[in-house]
Scaffold this motif. Structure first.
Motif, PDB file in Angstrom:
ATOM      1  N   LEU A 125     185.553  20.132  42.591  1.00 48.39           N
ATOM      2  CA  LEU A 125     185.793  20.210  41.159  1.00 48.39           C
ATOM      3  C   LEU A 125     187.280  20.328  40.850  1.00 48.39           C
ATOM      4  O   LEU A 125     188.073  20.764  41.688  1.00 48.39           O
ATOM      5  N   ARG A 126     187.656  19.954  39.648  1.00 47.08           N
ATOM      6  CA  ARG A 126     189.032  20.130  39.178  1.00 47.08           C
ATOM      7  C   ARG A 126     189.337  21.617  39.016  1.00 47.08           C
ATOM      8  O   ARG A 126     188.484  22.390  38.553  1.00 47.08           O
ATOM      9  N   SER A 127     190.521  22.010  39.381  1.00 45.78           N
ATOM     10  CA  SER A 127     190.934  23.400  39.193  1.00 45.78           C
ATOM     11  C   SER A 127     191.554  23.565  37.808  1.00 45.78           C
ATOM     12  O   SER A 127     192.042  22.600  37.207  1.00 45.78           O
ATOM     13  N   GLY A 128     191.534  24.778  37.304  1.00 47.58           N
ATOM     14  CA  GLY A 128     192.154  25.060  36.019  1.00 47.58           C
ATOM     15  C   GLY A 128     191.318  24.708  34.810  1.00 47.58           C
ATOM     16  O   GLY A 128     191.801  24.780  33.678  1.00 47.58           O
ATOM     17  N   VAL A 129     190.056  24.316  35.000  1.00 51.37           N
ATOM     18  CA  VAL A 129     189.162  23.998  33.879  1.00 51.37           C
ATOM     19  C   VAL A 129     188.503  25.291  33.408  1.00 51.37           C
ATOM     20  O   VAL A 129     187.956  26.051  34.210  1.00 51.37           O
ATOM     21  N   LYS A 130     188.545  25.532  32.109  1.00 49.20           N
ATOM     22  CA  LYS A 130     187.979  26.756  31.549  1.00 49.20           C
ATOM     23  C   LYS A 130     186.849  26.443  30.570  1.00 49.20           C
ATOM     24  O   LYS A 130     186.901  25.464  29.819  1.00 49.20           O
ATOM     25  N   PHE A 131     185.844  27.311  30.600  1.00 50.79           N
ATOM     26  CA  PHE A 131     184.774  27.232  29.599  1.00 50.79           C
ATOM     27  C   PHE A 131     185.285  27.781  28.269  1.00 50.79           C
ATOM     28  O   PHE A 131     186.339  28.421  28.198  1.00 50.79           O
ATOM     29  N   HIS A 132     184.511  27.557  27.241  1.00 50.24           N
ATOM     30  CA  HIS A 132     184.903  28.016  25.905  1.00 50.24           C
ATOM     31  C   HIS A 132     184.938  29.535  25.783  1.00 50.24           C
ATOM     32  O   HIS A 132     185.501  30.063  24.812  1.00 50.24           O
ATOM     33  N   GLY A 216     184.383  21.126  26.931  1.00 50.69           N
ATOM     34  CA  GLY A 216     184.903  19.975  26.203  1.00 50.69           C
ATOM     35  C   GLY A 216     186.045  20.283  25.258  1.00 50.69           C
ATOM     36  O   GLY A 216     186.427  21.443  25.052  1.00 50.69           O
ATOM     37  N   PRO A 217     186.611  19.247  24.627  1.00 47.86           N
ATOM     38  CA  PRO A 217     187.781  19.404  23.747  1.00 47.86           C
ATOM     39  C   PRO A 217     187.476  20.129  22.445  1.00 47.86           C
ATOM     40  O   PRO A 217     188.387  20.629  21.787  1.00 47.86           O
ATOM     41  N   TYR A 218     186.213  20.164  22.042  1.00 50.19           N
ATOM     42  CA  TYR A 218     185.803  20.936  20.879  1.00 50.19           C
ATOM     43  C   TYR A 218     184.803  21.998  21.307  1.00 50.19           C
ATOM     44  O   TYR A 218     184.071  21.824  22.287  1.00 50.19           O
ATOM     45  N   LYS A 219     184.778  23.108  20.580  1.00 46.69           N
ATOM     46  CA  LYS A 219     183.783  24.138  20.851  1.00 46.69           C
ATOM     47  C   LYS A 219     182.957  24.378  19.592  1.00 46.69           C
ATOM     48  O   LYS A 219     183.397  24.115  18.463  1.00 46.69           O
ATOM     49  N   LEU A 220     181.756  24.856  19.805  1.00 50.29           N
ATOM     50  CA  LEU A 220     180.827  25.069  18.702  1.00 50.29           C
ATOM     51  C   LEU A 220     181.245  26.290  17.886  1.00 50.29           C
ATOM     52  O   LEU A 220     181.397  27.386  18.418  1.00 50.29           O
ATOM     53  N   ALA A 221     181.438  26.074  16.580  1.00 52.03           N
ATOM     54  CA  ALA A 221     181.784  27.185  15.680  1.00 52.03           C
ATOM     55  C   ALA A 221     180.548  27.718  14.973  1.00 52.03           C
ATOM     56  O   ALA A 221     180.374  28.930  14.822  1.00 52.03           O
ATOM     57  N   SER A 222     179.670  26.803  14.536  1.00 53.54           N
ATOM     58  CA  SER A 222     178.432  27.232  13.883  1.00 53.54           C
ATOM     59  C   SER A 222     177.404  26.123  13.969  1.00 53.54           C
ATOM     60  O   SER A 222     177.745  24.933  14.006  1.00 53.54           O
ATOM     61  N   TYR A 223     176.139  26.518  14.000  1.00 55.88           N
ATOM     62  CA  TYR A 223     175.029  25.559  14.080  1.00 55.88           C
ATOM     63  C   TYR A 223     173.887  26.064  13.219  1.00 55.88           C
ATOM     64  O   TYR A 223     173.391  27.177  13.425  1.00 55.88           O
ATOM     65  N   GLN A 224     173.502  25.255  12.247  1.00 57.09           N
ATOM     66  CA  GLN A 224     172.366  25.559  11.398  1.00 57.09           C
ATOM     67  C   GLN A 224     171.422  24.361  11.438  1.00 57.09           C
ATOM     68  O   GLN A 224     171.730  23.303  10.892  1.00 57.09           O
ATOM     69  N   ALA A 225     170.301  24.526  12.119  1.00 56.16           N
ATOM     70  CA  ALA A 225     169.347  23.433  12.262  1.00 56.16           C
ATOM     71  C   ALA A 225     168.971  22.878  10.900  1.00 56.16           C
ATOM     72  O   ALA A 225     168.700  23.632   9.953  1.00 56.16           O
ATOM     73  N   ASP A 226     168.993  21.555  10.802  1.00 55.08           N
ATOM     74  CA  ASP A 226     168.639  20.813   9.585  1.00 55.08           C
ATOM     75  C   ASP A 226     169.661  20.980   8.456  1.00 55.08           C
ATOM     76  O   ASP A 226     169.451  20.467   7.359  1.00 55.08           O
ATOM     77  N   LEU A 231     182.347  22.149  14.466  1.00 61.40           N
ATOM     78  CA  LEU A 231     183.055  22.235  15.728  1.00 61.40           C
ATOM     79  C   LEU A 231     184.531  22.480  15.432  1.00 61.40           C
ATOM     80  O   LEU A 231     185.050  22.000  14.427  1.00 61.40           O
ATOM     81  N   VAL A 232     185.206  23.221  16.317  1.00 61.93           N
ATOM     82  CA  VAL A 232     186.647  23.445  16.153  1.00 61.93           C
ATOM     83  C   VAL A 232     187.354  23.110  17.464  1.00 61.93           C
ATOM     84  O   VAL A 232     186.758  23.142  18.544  1.00 61.93           O
ATOM     85  N   ARG A 233     188.619  22.779  17.356  1.00 63.44           N
ATOM     86  CA  ARG A 233     189.409  22.414  18.530  1.00 63.44           C
ATOM     87  C   ARG A 233     189.439  23.567  19.540  1.00 63.44           C
ATOM     88  O   ARG A 233     189.597  24.739  19.171  1.00 63.44           O
ATOM     89  N   TYR A 234     189.299  23.226  20.838  1.00 62.37           N
ATOM     90  CA  TYR A 234     189.425  24.221  21.904  1.00 62.37           C
ATOM     91  C   TYR A 234     190.820  24.088  22.500  1.00 62.37           C
ATOM     92  O   TYR A 234     191.116  23.137  23.222  1.00 62.37           O
TER      93      TYR A 234
END
Length: 544
Positions: A125-132, A216-226, A231-234
């Protein structure tokens, strides 16, 4: 053999047994099926330079608002088989490998890998990759994600059938051991989005991870089904250095925020775009092109031809079980006339006999396609006579629910009736068609469509169990070789032989390939229109 992140992924080794290889091939096609569903001014295709307003110098900032036909009830890509529900995951999450706009499979979270051309893949795997959540990506996260991926239908089930084990063999190294050689493990992993082990470990598929902690390049800020997704920049995103191409290479989060909003009606999406309420639509019917092209506040975007309009024959029983009659169908069809009548402007589609469209540069081939779009009245009459056709009705099931399925139907029926074939056209809803096509007594042929796949092994039409039942021994032998051959050049040759067989045995036939249509606001910019199918990164806003 070492593969670096700048190169396309390769393929497998030699078969260990014919029976197990045949099972794997059937599952490969099943997996693809599960994922796929079970006049006016001339448009400018994305393959040529688009209007200047879409280019320019990228800039950061602003909110990109995108209309979707619906906000899905589940956004965890492991907990749904519908790719339409993966819109959020495509911008928020990343797999080990992914696909370019030319359908090349390339490493994304993998830095390099080795395949012994037998049973073992070792991936670093690539080093230096971080989760949100700020934690570093490790092999343990990849292993836990793959283990959950194996519980999913489609690619996950296929990989699970052939995977002996997946183990963490270093902080950034994992090893996959197979039961038999496989040519497409990297391809299968393109839908295995990596999340932390704390999220994936022992999580049932029925328990969606709707927080989506990914890399990924964006992270989830809020999710409301329907209702809405934001998404906001990471800012800690670790981008690749290579040029961005589809879901591969460098991904840049230019917009500060992305808002995904539900708009089920096409007319509502067009109106919202024209009034400036949104910046991008979801896929639109081709007949909306002229409205968009004549607007000063909306710009149509035609992508490369991706969706093959097809018809599948019943090879198990009935009139079309006779190969001579299937060959007569092929010889009766003037595809220039059919696609023109079905889709209008010639820039909306390609007259292309390759089962894999031109956009997939690796597997596009003209092998056997000399029989495509070659109407021959005398040949049709001779084949009908040799088939002993007695004029009984030939049941063609179709639906208007998908324009790519129905577009060619009526002009094709007229040509077939002129040729002396008594077509009983039965139009129904899509769900009924999909249910009825499983019963060979219900039909002689049915409308369908082929999306573009990275590898021909994923084509569902090639499996014995797909409706229509193409059980050809030569086909299965070629599929087995294609599944296990490690040399990509030889795999391309094998696919050419298989496509030539398709044109001889005619288990199904392709009318042509249509172009998806999106629309954007004048302030929405991008370098490659085809990349819009993969995510909302590498898109920027620029107000005049």
């Amino acid at each position: 053999m070492v593969r670096k992140s700048s190169r396309a992924a390769g393929s497998g080794g030699q078969p260990s047994s014919r029976s197990r290889t045949t099972t794997l091939v059937a599952l490969l096609s099943c997996g693809a099926l599960a994922l796929s569903a079970c006049g006016g001014s001339s448009p400018t295709p994305s393959s040529s330079a688009g209007p200047d307003a879409r280019g320019g110098t990228p800039q950061a900032g602003g909110t990109l608002t995108v209309a979707l036909s619906s906000i899905p009830p589940v956004i965890d890509p492991y907990a749904t088989t519908l790719q339409a529900n993966w819109q959020t995951a495509r911008s928020v999450c990343e797999p080990l490998f992914d696909i370019s706009t030319r359908y090349e499979v390339k490493p994304v979270l993998v830095d390099s890998y080795q395949y012994d051309q037998k049973l073992t893949y070792v991936m670093k795997l690539r080093s230096g990759v971080k989760f949100h959540d700020g934690k570093d990506l490790t092999a343990a996260d990849a292993v836990a994600s793959i283990q959950r991926f194996l519980l999913t239908p489609g690619n996950g089930a296929v990989l699970g059938t052939n995977l002996e084990s997946v183990k963490e063999t270093g902080d950034l190294e994992l090893t996959l051991t197979l039961k038999q050689p496989s040519a497409i493990v990297p391809t299968l992993l393109t839908t295995a989005y990596i999340m932390p082990a704390s999220v994936q470990q022992d999580r049932p598929i029925t328990e969606p991870a709707n927080d989506l902690i990914c890399t990924g390049p964006y992270k989830l800020a809020s999710y409301q089904a329907d209702r809405e997704i934001q998404l906001v920049r990471y800012d800690e995103y670790a981008a690749l250095d290579e040029p961005g191409d589809g879901a591969t290479g460098k991904k840049v989060a230019y917009a500060d925020k992305i808002v995904l909003t539900p708009m089920p009606e096409t007319s509502a999406q067009v109106q919202a775009l024209q009034t400036g309420s949104i910046d991008m639509t979801s896929a639109l019917p081709l007949d909306t092109y002229q409205t968009l092209a004549s607007s000063s506040t909306a710009e149509p975007v035609l992508l490369s031809a991706l969706s093959g309009s097809t018809v599948v024959f019943n090879k198990a029983k009935g009139a079309m079980s006779n190969v001579k009659l299937r060959q007569a169908f092929l010889a009766a069809l003037d595809q220039t006339q059919i696609m023109g009548a079905g889709f209008g402007n010639a820039d909306f589609y390609d007259l292309d006999g390759s089962i894999i469209p031109k956009v997939n540069a690796t597997f596009y081939t003209t092998a056997g396609a000399e029989a495509y779009n070659k109407p021959d009245t005398a040949k049709v009459a001779q084949l009908i006579k040799e088939a002993g056709y007695d004029g009984k009705p030939i049941v063609w099931m179709t639906t208007k629910a998908d324009p790519t399925w129905y577009g060619p139907v009526e002009p094709a029926v007229q040509l077939l009736k002129t040729a002396g074939l008594n077509i009983d056209l039965q139009v129904m809803d899509q769900a009924s068609l999909i249910q009825r096509r499983t019963d060979p007594s219900q039909f002689d042929l049915f409308s369908s469509g082929i999306p573009t796949y990275a590898d021909p092994l994923l084509l569902p039409y090639l499996q014995d169990g797909f409706p229509g039942a193409w059980t050809n021994p030569e086909k299965n032998s070629l599929l087995s070789s294609l599944a296990t051959e490690p040399d990509n050049a030889k795999r391309v040759q094998l696919w050419g032989q298989l496509q030539a067989l398709i044109y001889t045995d005619v288990p199904f036939l392709k009318f042509g390939t249509t172009r998806p249509l999106l629309a954007v606001s004048p302030r929405t910019h991008f370098d490659n229109a085809d990349a819009l199918m993969y995510g909302y990164y590498n898109v920027w806003l620029q107000d005049s």
